[in-house]
Motif scaffolding. Structure first.
Motif, PDB file in Angstrom:
ATOM      1  N   ASP A 235       0.822  -1.222   0.000  1.00  0.00           N
ATOM      2  CA  ASP A 235       0.000   0.000   0.000  1.00  0.00           C
ATOM      3  C   ASP A 235       0.854   1.269   0.000  1.00  0.00           C
ATOM      4  O   ASP A 235       0.577   2.235   0.722  1.00  0.00           O
ATOM      5  CB  ASP A 235      -0.957   0.007   1.197  1.00  0.00           C
ATOM      6  CG  ASP A 235      -1.938  -1.166   1.182  1.00  0.00           C
ATOM      7  OD1 ASP A 235      -2.325  -1.597   0.073  1.00  0.00           O
ATOM      8  OD2 ASP A 235      -2.273  -1.658   2.272  1.00  0.00           O
ATOM      9  N   GLY A 236       1.902   1.238  -0.800  1.00  0.00           N
ATOM     10  CA  GLY A 236       2.745   2.420  -0.944  1.00  0.00           C
ATOM     11  C   GLY A 236       3.647   2.714   0.228  1.00  0.00           C
ATOM     12  O   GLY A 236       4.153   3.841   0.363  1.00  0.00           O
ATOM     13  N   GLN A 237       3.883   1.727   1.085  1.00  0.00           N
ATOM     14  CA  GLN A 237       4.749   1.909   2.257  1.00  0.00           C
ATOM     15  C   GLN A 237       5.736   0.753   2.345  1.00  0.00           C
ATOM     16  O   GLN A 237       5.362  -0.410   2.201  1.00  0.00           O
ATOM     17  CB  GLN A 237       3.915   1.948   3.534  1.00  0.00           C
ATOM     18  CG  GLN A 237       4.697   1.855   4.840  1.00  0.00           C
ATOM     19  CD  GLN A 237       5.569   3.061   5.114  1.00  0.00           C
ATOM     20  OE1 GLN A 237       5.090   4.191   5.127  1.00  0.00           O
ATOM     21  NE2 GLN A 237       6.863   2.838   5.339  1.00  0.00           N
ATOM     22  N   GLY A 495       5.903   7.850  -4.794  1.00  0.00           N
ATOM     23  CA  GLY A 495       4.789   6.984  -4.460  1.00  0.00           C
ATOM     24  C   GLY A 495       5.069   5.906  -3.435  1.00  0.00           C
ATOM     25  O   GLY A 495       4.199   5.070  -3.160  1.00  0.00           O
ATOM     26  N   ILE A 496       6.272   5.917  -2.824  1.00  0.00           N
ATOM     27  CA  ILE A 496       6.604   4.874  -1.848  1.00  0.00           C
ATOM     28  C   ILE A 496       7.172   5.516  -0.586  1.00  0.00           C
ATOM     29  O   ILE A 496       8.304   6.012  -0.577  1.00  0.00           O
ATOM     30  CB  ILE A 496       7.615   3.858  -2.419  1.00  0.00           C
ATOM     31  CG1 ILE A 496       7.074   3.246  -3.717  1.00  0.00           C
ATOM     32  CG2 ILE A 496       7.902   2.753  -1.385  1.00  0.00           C
ATOM     33  CD1 ILE A 496       8.053   2.343  -4.421  1.00  0.00           C
TER      34      ILE A 496
END
Length: 528
Positions: A235-237, A495-496
Motif C-alpha cells: 500500500d505504498g509503504q 509513491g513509496i
C-alpha cells in the motif's frame, strides 16, 4: 576568529613564515596571533616561473578582533563563521531503519542514524574491506572473479579502489561533518584544507573499517555477504527487506530503507523496477583510460618546479565540447596510479583508476569519457543504459581475448587507426594482463571519433597530452549510474513512503563526498 583569503605563500613556507605573512596583512604584531589554521590551500601554477600556494587561513588574535577587521577594510578579511553540523533529534522510530549498501552514501547514512540512537541495520552484498582486498588482489593476479565481492561491491563501495579523491567545492556544515569524520577515522588531517584532497586507496580502506566499527559501537549492525533480493512494499509503504545472507534466505521488518546500492547493482535495479519502483534513464558517459609517464605530466604542469616535495605528483582536468554536440572529459585522474580491472559480471570487462596515498607510481592515468544520451540507447526502457554498458563490456572482454585481459592501443596508433604491435615507453599497469587491439573493434564509431577529436583539442590546452606512446586501455563504462531512481521533495521514492534512493547508484551523487552528503540528507529525513 578572523578569516583571511588570497594569501600568496611560497612553496617552502613554515608556520613562522605564515604567521608573519598574516600579521603583515592584518597590520598587527606577530605576537598577537594566538592560533592559526589553514582553511584552504591551492597550488597556483599559472606562471611556471613562479609556482606558489594560494591560501585561506583563520586566526585568533589577542585583543578586539572586530577592531582589527574594521581597521582593515578589505574584502579578503572577514569574520569567520564556523561550519557546525547539528545532529538531528531522533524522533522515536517504530522499527530499526535498514541501509542497503556500504559505500560512502550508505556508510554515512548509517553513521548519522547510529549517532542519533536509531540503531540502523546495514546490509552489504560484498565482504568486509580486508576480505575484499584479498578477493580483489586474487582476481587481478589470477583472473578469477567473485561476482559479489570485487572492485564494485563490498565495504567501502567502488571508491575504495580509486584515488580516494574528495571533491569538496563550496564547503558547508555537512561536507565538514564528512571530512571531520574521515579524519577522526584515520584519514590524513590535511584533507580538511587542501583544495584537491585525496585519501588514497591504501589509507581509505583503514578509514572505512574504523567508520564501520564506530557505527557498531553506537548500536548499529553491519551484515556482510547479505544480498538484497526484494524490498517489500505494501500500500505504498516500505514494510521490510528480503535478502540472502551467506546462502540463507532472511527477512527484516522495517518502515525506512536507505537505498544506497551503488551504480553497478544492475540486478537490484531490475528487482526494484519489477516491484513498481519508478526509475528513469539518466545521461552517463563511457570511454577508455589513458596512461602517460607521471614525470612527463609533472613537467607539463609544473615546469622547472616538477619534483618539488611540496607539490607531489601533478594532476589535471579537462573538458572539451565538440561540434557534434558531445562532451568529452577527463574523469578520476589518478596521479602515480594504476589502471585496474573493475568488472562485477562474468565475461565482461571494465576499467577504473586507482592511486595509493603516496601517488608514487610510474604512470599517471585518467578516464577519457564521451557523454551518452537517451538518443544513443535502443529504447525507452529505464535500464537501456545498463544494456548499453553491458554490450560494450562484453565486446571489450572479447577484444582482450578473454581471461579479463584488457585491450590496449598506443595513442599514435589509435589516432591513425592501426593496430599496435609493440609498446613504446609507456607500459601498462593493468592486471591480469593486456592484449593489443583496436579500440574501434569494441567501441561505437561515435565514441572513438569523439575521442580522436577531443584528444587533439586537449593537446592544444595541455601540449604533450597527445603523446604518441601514451596508452589507451578499455573500456571504462562505470563512471556513473545510467539510472535515476526518482524521488520527491521528501527524498522518498515517488509513491513509496519510507524508501530513500540515495547516492551515486540512485543518480544523486558523483563521488565520495557528494555521496556521503546525500547519505546524511536521507538519514536526516528519516529522523525528522
Amino acid at each position: 576568529m578572523i578569516k583571511i583569503t588570497d594569501l600568496i605563500v611560497a612553496l617552502t613556507y613554515n608556520l613562522k613564515m605564515l604567521k608573519a605573512i598574516v600579521a603583515k596583512r592584518l597590520h598587527i604584531e606577530d605576537s598577537r596571533i594566538e592560533h592559526l589554521s589553514i582553511l584552504k590551500r591551492t597550488v597556483n601554477a599559472g606562471n611556471k616561473q613562479d609556482i606558489h600556494f594560494n591560501m585561506t587561513v583563520v586566526v585568533r588574535v589577542s585583543g578586539d578582533e572586530n577592531e582589527v577587521i574594521s581597521r582593515n577594510k578589505h574584502k579578503d578579511i572577514s569574520k569567520e563563521i564556523e561550519q557546525i553540523y547539528t545532529l538531528p533529534k531522533n524522533k522515536k522510530l517504530k522499527e530499526r531503519p535498514v541501509v542497503i549498501g556500504c559505500g560512502p552514501a550508505g556508510m554515512f547514512a548509517a553513521l548519522i542514524l547510529a549517532q542519533a540512537g536509531a540503531r540502523p541495520i546495514l546490509l552489504e552484498r560484498g565482504l568486509d574491506v580486508d576480505s575484499r582486498k584479498r578477493k580483489v588482489s586474487n582476481f587481478w593476479r589470477t583472473g578469477i572473479l567473485d561476482t559479489q565481492t570485487n572492485v564494485q561491491f563490498g565495504e567501502g563501495g567502488a571508491g575504495a579502489f580509486s584515488d580516494g579523491k574528495l571533491k569538496i567545492g563550496q564547503k558547508n556544515s555537512r561536507k565538514m561533518k564528512v571530512l571531520n569524520e574521515f579524519v577522526q577515522a584515520g584519514a590524513p588531517p590535511e584533507i580538511v584544507y587542501l583544495s584537491k584532497p585525496h585519501i588514497g586507496t591504501d589509507r581509505l580502506n583503514e578509514t572505512v573499517k574504523r567508520l564501520r566499527e564506530h557505527v557498531i559501537s553506537l548500536g548499529g549492525e553491519v551484515r556482510f555477504n547479505a544480498t538484497v533480493t526484494e524490498v517489500l512494499i505494501q500500500d505504498g509503504q516500505v514494510t521490510g527487506v528480503r535478502f540472502d545472507e551467506k546462502g540463507q534466505k532472511s527477512e527484516v521488518s522495517t518502515d525506512n530503507v536507505v537505498l544506497a546500492i551503488g551504480h553497478s547493482a544492475r540486478d537490484t535495479f531490475k528487482s526494484l523496477l519489477d516491484s513498481g519502483v519508478y526509475m528513469e534513464q539518466k545521461p552517463f558517459a563511457l570511454g577508455v583510460r589513458i596512461e602517460h609517464p607521471q614525470a612527463m605530466i609533472d613537467k607539463i604542469q609544473y615546469g622547472g618546479f616538477a619534483g618539488h616535495p611540496q607539490l607531489g605528483a601533478a594532476d589535471y582536468k579537462m573538458v572539451v565540447h565538440l561540434p557534434n554536440g558531445r562532451g568529452v572529459y577527463t574523469f578520476c585522474m589518478c596521479p602515480g596510479g594504476t589502471v585496474v580491472a573493475a568488472t562485477s559480471e562474468e565475461n565482461r570487462l571494465t576499467t577504473n583508476g586507482m592511486s595509493v596515498f603516496a601517488r608514487d607510481g610510474r604512470n599517471a592515468n585518467t578516464a577519457l569519457l564521451v557523454t551518452i544520451g537517451k538518443n544513443d540507447l535502443d529504447n525507452d526502457d529505464p535500464l537501456a543504459g545498463c544494456a548499453f554498458q553491458r554490450r560494450i563490456e562484453t565486446a571489450a572482454f572479447e577484444a582482450g581475448g578473454g581471461g579479463y585481459k584488457a585491450p590496449v592501443q598506443r595513442l599514435e596508433d589509435f589516432l591513425q587507426k592501426r593496430k599496435t604491435t609493440a609498446f613504446g615507453d609507456v607500459l601498462p599497469t593493468y592486471l591480469p594482463g593486456t592484449e593489443f587491439a583496436e579500440l574501434d573493434s569494441f567501441l561505437p564509431d561515435f565514441i572513438t571519433d569523439s575521442l580522436r577529436q577531443a584528444i587533439l583539442e586537449m593537446d592544444l590546452w595541455m601540449p604533450g597530452f597527445a603523446y604518441p606512446d601514451a596508452l589507451l586501455t578499455g573500456a571504462e563504462t562505470r563512471s556513473s549510474s545510467p539510472v535515476r531512481i526518482t524521488r520527491g521533495d521528501s527524498l522518498e521514492a515517488i509513491g513509496i513512503k519510507g524508501l530513500y534512493p540515495c547516492g551515486e547508484g540512485a543518480g544523486y551523487a558523483g563521488g565520495i563526498i557528494s555521496a556521503a552528503v546525500d547519505g546524511l540528507l536521507c538519514a536526516e529525513q528519516i529522523l525528522r
